[in-house]
Design an enzyme around this catalytic site. Structure first.
Site, PDB file in Angstrom:
ATOM      1  N   ARG A 162       0.727  -1.158   0.234  1.00 15.71           N
ATOM      2  CA  ARG A 162      -0.123  -0.056   0.067  1.00 15.71           C
ATOM      3  C   ARG A 162       0.670   1.460  -0.022  1.00 15.71           C
ATOM      4  O   ARG A 162       0.223   2.223  -0.142  1.00 15.71           O
ATOM      5  CB  ARG A 162      -0.978   0.111   1.284  1.00 15.71           C
ATOM      6  CG  ARG A 162      -2.117  -1.047   1.091  1.00 15.71           C
ATOM      7  CD  ARG A 162      -2.700  -1.461   2.508  1.00 15.71           C
ATOM      8  NE  ARG A 162      -3.652  -2.283   2.212  1.00 15.71           N
ATOM      9  CZ  ARG A 162      -4.175  -3.095   3.145  1.00 15.71           C
ATOM     10  NH1 ARG A 162      -3.514  -2.908   4.585  1.00 15.71           N
ATOM     11  NH2 ARG A 162      -4.913  -4.203   3.232  1.00 15.71           N
ATOM     12  N   CYS A 184      -5.203 -18.612  16.845  1.00 20.59           N
ATOM     13  CA  CYS A 184      -6.045 -18.572  17.882  1.00 20.59           C
ATOM     14  C   CYS A 184      -7.119 -19.427  17.924  1.00 20.59           C
ATOM     15  O   CYS A 184      -7.742 -19.724  18.969  1.00 20.59           O
ATOM     16  CB  CYS A 184      -6.058 -17.309  18.524  1.00 20.59           C
ATOM     17  SG  CYS A 184      -4.495 -16.492  18.820  1.00 20.59           S
ATOM     18  N   TYR A 201     -22.410   3.627  32.768  1.00 25.03           N
ATOM     19  CA  TYR A 201     -23.365   2.943  33.727  1.00 25.03           C
ATOM     20  C   TYR A 201     -24.852   2.839  33.222  1.00 25.03           C
ATOM     21  O   TYR A 201     -25.277   3.778  32.855  1.00 25.03           O
ATOM     22  CB  TYR A 201     -23.156   3.954  35.025  1.00 25.03           C
ATOM     23  CG  TYR A 201     -24.755   3.554  36.010  1.00 25.03           C
ATOM     24  CD1 TYR A 201     -24.699   2.147  36.694  1.00 25.03           C
ATOM     25  CD2 TYR A 201     -25.420   4.583  36.354  1.00 25.03           C
ATOM     26  CE1 TYR A 201     -25.715   1.918  37.357  1.00 25.03           C
ATOM     27  CE2 TYR A 201     -26.676   4.335  36.984  1.00 25.03           C
ATOM     28  CZ  TYR A 201     -26.660   3.044  37.617  1.00 25.03           C
ATOM     29  OH  TYR A 201     -27.694   2.638  38.279  1.00 25.03           O
TER      30      TYR A 201
END
Length: 439
Positions: free
Chosen positions: A21, A42, A420
């Protein structure tokens, strides 16, 4: 500019794409010892457990894509066996035809990854044990996990060992984990790792601690204390950097063979870079090179190495060792240093541990969350932390990782404006609850 990359997985191909790129005139040659490019290692344990239907799902881009779409000379079965820094030549063996090869370079990236450690126990052969690091490793394991395999012994209780224990348990096998140390999951402190051991035992996984394997014979694993039947054996005791072929180059390495790099991922030899599981990773808490081989770091280092090779200056800021693992019904995450590491380093520290809930305590499905913070005894600077619970552990550790990156103190955690709402958090986030308890 002739770029050569040794290794066609996470770090190597992240670098290659950045060069593509950013340098229109680039001539890029990638030398891959295996036959598969750019896949998610993984995810391999979850293929074993059947959660991912095949190893094909883990391949991000096939080698043909790199060749046809991006113009990269992506070679397979090309094993690099030496590097001549003076003449800037990589030599090796083409295992497709058995012939030697030479490739000249202007800039070289070493992204050879790591290989599983295999102790020299009596009776160990390649046929009677398994490791899980590559797609071929996983295919072989799947082929051997037949119906007549009833008892599986996993030696080692790190990330891969625990993930394999859970996934092979899904196949209705009897699992025993053997760990030579006094706890599983050494990336956690003993008081936190105990929660993972209880989760293993709750699911019928037998955990054997403080026993060291001495021999593998006649379908049995023999330790310094006992002998255990094993229809199939998996060894997962760590990895070593694949750098032995570079010993004659003079490249600076750690004792374990990890290549020492600077913040531009340059080695001690001009024109040669290194990234991923074969390189060091600057630890932002220790403030020195470390070795913490993780997939996130390999991709990040590869990208930064590629940018620098293509003349786009970018520095690698370092790692805190942030990681997370799913183990049966628990999510366990950690970042920074553990008590064991702090004691070794001599850094004076204190801890603050709490058992709270992952959301407002009065909300119907609130679940327990165990959280531990470690901070400097004198300055209050955050040094690390761990969290374990059915959900929400990773959120707190990711926030803590950002706090470590910015060298915050435990008191400053209270000042953070964290989200919250009763279904997702308490009015005081667990991190802030632990910070307040420290005061």
């Amino acid at each position: 500019m002739r770029y050569v990359i040794i290794g066609g997985d996470a770090a190597g191909m992240s670098a290659a794409m950045q060069i593509v790129r950013n340098d229109d005139q680039a001539e890029i040659t990638v030398l891959e010892k295996g036959s598969i490019y750019s896949y998610g290692q993984c995810g391999l344990p979850y293929v074993v457990g059947g959660l991912i239907e095949s190893t094909e799902k883990l391949i991000a881009r096939k080698v043909e894509t790199f060749r046809s779409k991006y113009g990269i000379d992506a070679r397979i079965l090309h094993e690099a066996t030496s590097v001549n820094p003076q003449e800037r030549i990589v030599t090796g063996t083409n295992h497709e035809n058995g012939q030697p090869f030479e490739v000249p370079y202007d800039k070289l990236l070493i992204a050879t990854g790591g290989s599983p450690l295999l102790p020299l126990w009596k009776g160990v052969t390649a046929e009677n044990i398994h490791v899980v690091k590559t797609i071929p490793d996983t295919v072989r394991l799947l082929n051997d996990l037949r119906d007549d395999v009833e008892e599986v012994v996993i030696i080692g209780a790190g990330y891969i060992g625990l993930e394999l224990a859970e996934n092979i348990h899904r196949l209705k096998k009897k699992i025993r984990i053997i760990q030579r140390g006094s706890q599983i999951a050494s990336m956690f402190d003993p008081d936190m790792a105990e929660l993972l051991q209880l989760e293993a035992e709750r699911n019928g996984v037998i955990v054997t601690l403080n026993e060291e394997v001495q021999a593998i014979e006649d379908g049995q694993v023999k330790t310094n204390g006992n002998t255990y039947k094993a229809d199939l054996i998996i060894v997962s005791v760590g990895i070593r950097p694949n750098t032995a072929f570079l010993k004659q180059t003079g490249i600076r390495m750690l004792e374990n063979g990890a290549i020492v790099v600077n913040d531009k991922l340059e080695t001690s030899i001009p024109g040669i870079y290194a990234a991923g599981d074969c390189a060091t990773h600057f630890h932002i808490v220790k403030q020195k090179p470390d070795y913490i081989p993780l997939g996130t770091t390999a991709n990040k280092q590869g990208r930064i190495a590629g940018l620098n090779m293509a003349g786009k200056l970018r520095t690698f800021k370092g790692v805190a060792g942030t990681s997370v693992i799913k183990f049966f019904d628990l999510i366990a995450a950690s970042t920074g240093l553990t008590e064991t590491q702090l004691n070794k380093s001599g850094i004076p520290y204190k801890t603050s541990s709490i058992q709270t809930t992952n959301k407002a305590g009065y909300y119907p499905d609130a679940e327990p969350l165990h959280l531990k913070l470690l901070y400097h005894r004198d300055t209050g600077r955050l040094l690390g932390g761990q969290a374990i619970g059915k959900s929400g552990a990773e959120k707190r550790i990711d926030v803590l990782a950002a706090a470590l990156f910015n060298r915050m103190t435990i008191e400053e955690l209270e000042d953070l404006d964290l989200s919250y709402s009763p279904p997702v958090n308490g009015v005081w986030d667990p991190l802030q609850q632990a910070a307040r308890r420290a005061k």
